[in-house]
Design an enzyme around this catalytic site. Structure first.
Site, PDB file in Angstrom:
ATOM      1  N   ASP A 258     -62.917   2.380  31.951  1.00  0.00           N
ATOM      2  CA  ASP A 258     -61.871   3.025  32.884  1.00  0.00           C
ATOM      3  C   ASP A 258     -61.485   3.964  32.275  1.00  0.00           C
ATOM      4  OD1 ASP A 258     -59.319   3.041  34.210  1.00  0.00           O
ATOM      5  OD2 ASP A 258     -59.490   0.985  34.393  1.00  0.00           O
ATOM      6  N   ASP A 259     -60.290   4.599  32.590  1.00  0.00           N
ATOM      7  CA  ASP A 259     -59.958   6.114  31.944  1.00  0.00           C
ATOM      8  C   ASP A 259     -60.075   6.336  30.533  1.00  0.00           C
ATOM      9  OD1 ASP A 259     -59.334   6.654  34.720  1.00  0.00           O
ATOM     10  OD2 ASP A 259     -57.396   5.614  34.395  1.00  0.00           O
TER      11      ASP A 259
END
Length: 477
Positions: A258-259
């Protein structure tokens, strides 16, 4: 005994006996008889120290040490007002569930220590949802406490000589994908309502969900972290400052599902009501690999506001987008005064991505009239290569994202780029010295720098934080 004096017969011992010797070394208290001093930089040094083995810790990777960790920390808490305390974790594999920290405290992991997160759900207490979220991120209701957890603390250091914390996340990822979770997955490190926090020089891997989550806190310093997760693992964000003031993230290497860094401040009506922004955030010398997410994301939970974020010297490799702003109708709040400079990107889907229709909500009680304000977004001195599409910038109808400034940016395209390189709707701003040519909503101001794109010249308080040379003398040989 010194390693080079071990009799030759020990070198050909049965594997079971070898394991027995290793267990003796990490549980016998030898560290208090033979020690060498380990030095490290920290915001505070401590007057008192103990080793996990002093409390009966077992480093075989199979025996639970959850109660041992908590007993050690509870004992050391008596020194909070007497110079503080430090818990040394010797070499070995230390299986543990969630445990709580105390104030004026350092958790120091030897370079050969590995904290191994238990997969027994009974070792993960269930706690209330965060008030700015109203529910868990995975499920309604509560959430599992993080592996290393603390609330209402001051002056806490979590560090090591690049020791490892292994979240053993695969079991949790499978439960998430199969819809088998009873509560929201735990994080590796979460610190709440606290100040003066340092998290440094550790390798975090295979987190069940987010890795590092400081929330409702101030003066947070994250440095020298290596964060590793399979790029297809769900929600394994690297570092997520959430409703925090005065935070510094630097010299980190993150491979994530993810980020790599996600800046947050609460979710819809709950974040609006709580009203605590993330502001005065410094991110620098970050390297990110995240093929399905962003190097730096702002939102989508940004209902308390995000302001004064300064990111510089960022490298993104094989990452979906460089900087992404995520929000939607119902979020309210704001994202403003964002400054990014000296960013290098290689193999990207997008360089810039802003979206006003990121539609996930905690429930159906959000206010459709709560429109987020996105303004004063500045990107300067950036280079990218092997890019599919330069930008996807999508504001909200009737509520455009304004004050976007992009200057001195060169984007090299992949062999099969998108025909439309700049997809812009409901935005307004300016550009200068950008290749390929931006959309008409970002008119070119001609050659030279644009003053409004420039990085702030003043320093934030967290940049002047002072660290000291501290030591631990409890090392096993």
């Amino acid at each position: 005994m010194e390693l080079w004096t071990i009799p030759r017969k020990f070198l050909v011992m049965d594997a079971v006996v070898v394991i027995g010797v290793l267990l003796f070394l990490c549980t016998s208290g030898v560290d208090s008889r033979i020690s060498t001093e380990l030095e490290y930089l920290a915001i505070s040094c401590r007057a008192h120290e103990a080793s996990l083995v002093d409390f009966g810790g077992v480093c075989d990777g199979e025996t639970s040490n959850t109660k041992v960790f908590q007993a050690a920390i509870d004992h050391l808490s008596q020194f909070s007002s007497d110079g503080g305390s430090q818990l040394y974790v010797p070499p070995g594999r230390w299986l543990t569930g969630s445990f709580n920290l105390t104030s004026h405290f350092t958790l120091f992991l030897d370079k050969d220590a590995v904290l191994v997160a238990s997969q027994d759900e009974s070792e993960w207490p269930v706690i209330e949802p965060l008030p700015s979220y109203g529910r868990g991120r995975d499920t309604e209701g509560g959430r599992y406490s993080s592996l290393i957890f603390g609330t209402n603390l001051t002056d806490v250091v979590i560090t090591g000589a690049n020791a490892t914390i292994d979240g053993q996340g695969d079991l949790w990822w499978k439960k998430f994908r199969n819809g088998e979770l009873n509560y929201t997955r735990p994080y590796l490190i979460e610190i709440i309502y606290s100040n003066n926090i340092q998290i440094s020089n550790l390798t975090l891997m295979n987190s069940p969900s987010w890795n590092v989550h400081p929330v409702y806190s101030s003066n947070v310093f994250a440095q020298g972290l290596t964060i590793l997760a399979p790029v297809t693992s769900p929600n394994t964000d690297g570092i997520n400052p959430d409703s925090c003031t005065n935070t510094r993230i630097e010299d980190c290497y993150i491979v994530s599902g993810d980020d790599c860094v996600a800046v947050k401040s609460g979710w819809d009506e709950y974040g609006i009501a709580f009203g605590m922004p993330t502001k005065q955030l410094v991110i620098r010398r970050l390297t990110c690999i995240s093929p399905f997410s962003a190097a730096i994301a702002l939102g989508s939970e940004m209902s308390g506001g995000i302001q004064d974020v300064r990111a510089e010297d960022i490298t993104a490799i094989d990452t979906e987008s460089g900087v992404r702003i995520k929000t939607s109708v119902g979020r309210g709040g704001y994202v403003k005064e964002i400054y990014v400079r000296r960013m290098t990107m290689k193999t990207m889907k997008w360089v810039f991505w802003m979206t006003g229709n990121y539609g996930s909500h905690p429930d159906n009680n959000y206010d459709p009239n709560a429109i987020p304000e996105i303004k004063n977004i500045n990107y300067h001195d950036m280079v990218a290569e092997n890019v599919t599409m330069a930008a996807r910038l999508e504001g909200i109808a009737g509520d455009p994202f304004t004050g976007i400034c992009i200057s001195n940016v060169t984007i090299g395209l992949t062999q099969k780029p998108k025909k439309l390189q700049w997809n812009c709707t409901e935005i307004a701003g300016i550009s200068s010295g950008v290749t390929p040519k931006p959309c008409d909503l970002l008119p070119d101001q001609g050659p030279g720098d644009i003053a409004s794109c420039n990085f702030p010249e003043d320093s934030l308080p967290i940049e002047s934080i002072e660290v000291k040379m501290c030591s631990s003398s409890r090392r096993n040989l």
